[in-house]
Design a protein around this motif. Structure first.
Motif, PDB file in Angstrom:
ATOM      1  N   PHE A 293       0.825  -1.204   0.000  1.00 38.63           N
ATOM      2  CA  PHE A 293       0.000   0.000   0.000  1.00 38.63           C
ATOM      3  C   PHE A 293       0.863   1.259   0.000  1.00 38.63           C
ATOM      4  CE2 PHE A 293      -3.747  -2.287   2.273  1.00 38.63           C
ATOM      5  CZ  PHE A 293      -4.032  -2.954   1.085  1.00 38.63           C
ATOM      6  N   SER A 294       1.971   1.218   0.720  1.00 37.24           N
ATOM      7  CA  SER A 294       2.828   2.397   0.820  1.00 37.24           C
ATOM      8  C   SER A 294       3.478   2.743  -0.512  1.00 37.24           C
ATOM      9  CB  SER A 294       3.907   2.164   1.881  1.00 37.24           C
ATOM     10  OG  SER A 294       4.849   1.194   1.444  1.00 37.24           O
ATOM     11  N   THR A 295       3.622   1.756  -1.409  1.00 36.62           N
ATOM     12  CA  THR A 295       4.187   2.037  -2.728  1.00 36.62           C
ATOM     13  C   THR A 295       3.143   2.565  -3.706  1.00 36.62           C
ATOM     14  OG1 THR A 295       3.794  -0.236  -3.524  1.00 36.62           O
ATOM     15  CG2 THR A 295       5.884   0.209  -2.392  1.00 36.62           C
ATOM     16  N   ILE A 296       1.871   2.494  -3.324  1.00 36.28           N
ATOM     17  CA  ILE A 296       0.786   2.955  -4.194  1.00 36.28           C
ATOM     18  C   ILE A 296       0.399   4.396  -3.885  1.00 36.28           C
ATOM     19  CG2 ILE A 296      -1.625   2.557  -4.859  1.00 36.28           C
ATOM     20  CD1 ILE A 296      -1.177  -0.405  -4.233  1.00 36.28           C
ATOM     21  N   VAL A 297       0.318   4.735  -2.588  1.00 38.41           N
ATOM     22  CA  VAL A 297      -0.191   6.046  -2.169  1.00 38.41           C
ATOM     23  C   VAL A 297       0.931   7.080  -2.185  1.00 38.41           C
ATOM     24  CG1 VAL A 297      -1.978   4.972  -0.779  1.00 38.41           C
ATOM     25  CG2 VAL A 297       0.218   5.517   0.271  1.00 38.41           C
ATOM     26  N   GLN A 298       0.525   8.343  -1.985  1.00 35.29           N
ATOM     27  CA  GLN A 298       1.472   9.445  -2.042  1.00 35.29           C
ATOM     28  C   GLN A 298       1.660  10.150  -0.704  1.00 35.29           C
ATOM     29  OE1 GLN A 298      -0.148  11.913  -5.133  1.00 35.29           O
ATOM     30  NE2 GLN A 298       0.486  10.525  -6.781  1.00 35.29           N
ATOM     31  N   ASN A 299       0.752   9.942   0.256  1.00 41.28           N
ATOM     32  CA  ASN A 299       0.878  10.603   1.553  1.00 41.28           C
ATOM     33  C   ASN A 299       0.273   9.719   2.634  1.00 41.28           C
ATOM     34  OD1 ASN A 299      -2.068  11.254   1.636  1.00 41.28           O
ATOM     35  ND2 ASN A 299      -1.511  12.655  -0.024  1.00 41.28           N
ATOM     36  N   GLN A 300       0.417  10.152   3.887  1.00 37.41           N
ATOM     37  CA  GLN A 300      -0.036   9.338   5.019  1.00 37.41           C
ATOM     38  C   GLN A 300      -1.556   9.230   5.074  1.00 37.41           C
ATOM     39  OE1 GLN A 300       2.179   9.753   8.805  1.00 37.41           O
ATOM     40  NE2 GLN A 300       3.339  11.381   7.786  1.00 37.41           N
ATOM     41  N   LEU A 301      -2.262  10.275   4.679  1.00 40.90           N
ATOM     42  CA  LEU A 301      -3.723  10.217   4.685  1.00 40.90           C
ATOM     43  C   LEU A 301      -4.221   9.139   3.732  1.00 40.90           C
ATOM     44  CD1 LEU A 301      -6.496  11.274   5.496  1.00 40.90           C
ATOM     45  CD2 LEU A 301      -6.280  13.017   3.696  1.00 40.90           C
ATOM     46  N   GLN A 302      -3.659   9.092   2.547  1.00 41.54           N
ATOM     47  CA  GLN A 302      -4.055   8.068   1.591  1.00 41.54           C
ATOM     48  C   GLN A 302      -3.689   6.671   2.091  1.00 41.54           C
ATOM     49  OE1 GLN A 302      -2.261   9.066  -2.152  1.00 41.54           O
ATOM     50  NE2 GLN A 302      -3.701  10.717  -2.591  1.00 41.54           N
ATOM     51  N   ALA A 303      -2.548   6.556   2.768  1.00 48.64           N
ATOM     52  CA  ALA A 303      -2.152   5.264   3.332  1.00 48.64           C
ATOM     53  C   ALA A 303      -3.164   4.785   4.355  1.00 48.64           C
ATOM     54  CB  ALA A 303      -0.769   5.377   3.961  1.00 48.64           C
TER      55      ALA A 303
END
Length: 387
Positions: A293-303
């Motif tokens: 998931f961390s490689t897909i999103v761009q920030n902590q909120l999206q994570a």
């Protein structure tokens, strides 16, 4: 009034509709930002639709067609009528026929069936002679909801079978007794079902969030670039990120199980070593998914949003809140792809049934496969990020 006072009054005068103009500008700005944040926009649509579909189609608090094994020691008309009557209630679905008590017990302990019916040798002849033989129905009561509703239907179905085959009136007298044996949780205590499941549920939530946030935090703070400038490979970065949280998850699991045993009286009948090893496997699987998931999103909120999007079907389709066997087939296929489904079976089997590794082979292999699959995706996507 002096000229200076007139100029100051003009500067402080509120323009017409100034409040509404500024509010409208902020409104437009927020909608533009929301449109650019695709993950947040998807959460707005997907989560309510997912909840509606899952609760409307997949969740069933009165499960039907539960897998049942039969130990038929004689082939008689009465025995077949009783089995047919059980199937007609829609609670039981006979999936296995065994030939000895050892196979009967192994199927229940491994969780391959939820019920077992034993019709002893000479059953119909004993009924005809009025000896009142016993019909044994063993239930896996680790899930009290699934077992309770099905066991409650036994009385009426036996009456219908007897009225048809023995012609003894309506309602018939009972010429034999039904011995319903709720195994592994005879008192149908919900805490014995919930506490082991909480181990997997809490670990799923925390491990996903911890790992997903740890990588995106590096990106937001700008420290990821310094990390990538070092002579280190993507696999080494991933293992360095995962291993500390494996230890954290292991401490969490030990804390939950310890409280469950000491405060709630939940037994641990199986091997603690086996439970520890398979818990470590489950933690690593969830951490690998979180890293993906961390490689897909761009920030902590999206994570955080993506982690919750994964956690919702996990808690609903894993058998933690609702009986897994009572779900439709398509929902069971989705549930089989979730690590929590397999770990809940493992932890309940070890703690409540005393199951050993031969009883847990399927769920263990499934966890290993899910872990390798998530790790492969995570490393592949991380390499693309470097490029």
């Amino acid at each position: 009034m002096s000229a200076t006072d007139t100029i100051q009054a003009g500067k402080t005068r509120e323009p017409a509709f100034g409040f509404w103009r500024r509010s409208y500008a902020m409104l437009v700005k927020e909608f533009i930002q929301l449109r650019r944040d695709r993950v947040s926009f998807a959460m707005i649509i997907i989560i309510p639709v997912m909840q509606l579909l899952l609760f409307g189609f997949a969740i069933n608090t009165t499960p039907r067609h539960l897998p049942t094994a039969v130990l038929l020691q004689e082939d008689s008309d009465l025995g077949r009528s009783i089995l047919k009557a059980m199937e007609n209630t829609a609670y039981f679905r006979f999936t296995r026929e065994v030939h000895n008590v050892e196979q009967f017990d192994e199927l229940l302990q491994s969780g391959k069936v939820l019920f077992g019916v034993e019709i002893p040798r000479g059953f119909e002849r004993a009924v005809r002679r009025g000896d009142k033989p016993a019909l044994l129905v063993a239930a896996d009561a680790t899930d009290p909801v699934a077992a309770g509703s099905a066991l409650g239907a036994l009385g009426p179905l036996v009456q219908s079978a007897l009225a048809h085959d023995l012609h003894i009136g309506d309602p018939p007298d009972m010429p034999f007794e039904i011995r319903a044996h709720a195994r592994y949780n005879p008192a149908a205590e919900s805490r014995l079902n919930i506490v082991p499941g909480l181990v997997g549920t809490i670990l799923t939530m925390t491990m996903l969030i911890f790992t997903a946030l740890s990588v995106t935090r590096e990106i937001e703070r700008g420290t990821m670039e310094s990390l990538l400038s070092m002579p280190i490979r993507p696999v080494e970065v991933m293992f360095g990120k995962i291993i500390p949280y494996v230890m954290v998850g292991f401490i969490q699991a030990g804390l939950i199980i310890g409280i469950g045993v000491l405060l709630f009286g939940v037994p641990v009948l199986g091997s603690l070593t086996l439970l520890g090893l398979l818990t470590t496997l489950f933690i690593t699987t969830n951490l690998s998914i979180g890293y993906t998931f961390s490689t897909i999103v761009q920030n902590q909120l999206q994570a955080m949003q993506l982690s919750m999007m994964f956690f919702l079907p996990s808690i609903l389709l894993s058998g933690f809140m609702f009986p897994f066997a009572g779900m439709p087939v398509w929902a069971q296929y989705i549930g089989e792809g979730l690590p929590l489904t397999h770990f809940i079976r493992i932890v309940r089997a070890i703690m409540l049934k005393g199951a050993a590794m031969p009883n847990l082979q399927y769920d263990t292999v499934a966890l290993v496969a899910l872990m390798l699959f998530a790790m492969t995706i995570a490393v592949t996507r991380f390499r693309r990020t470097l490029d």
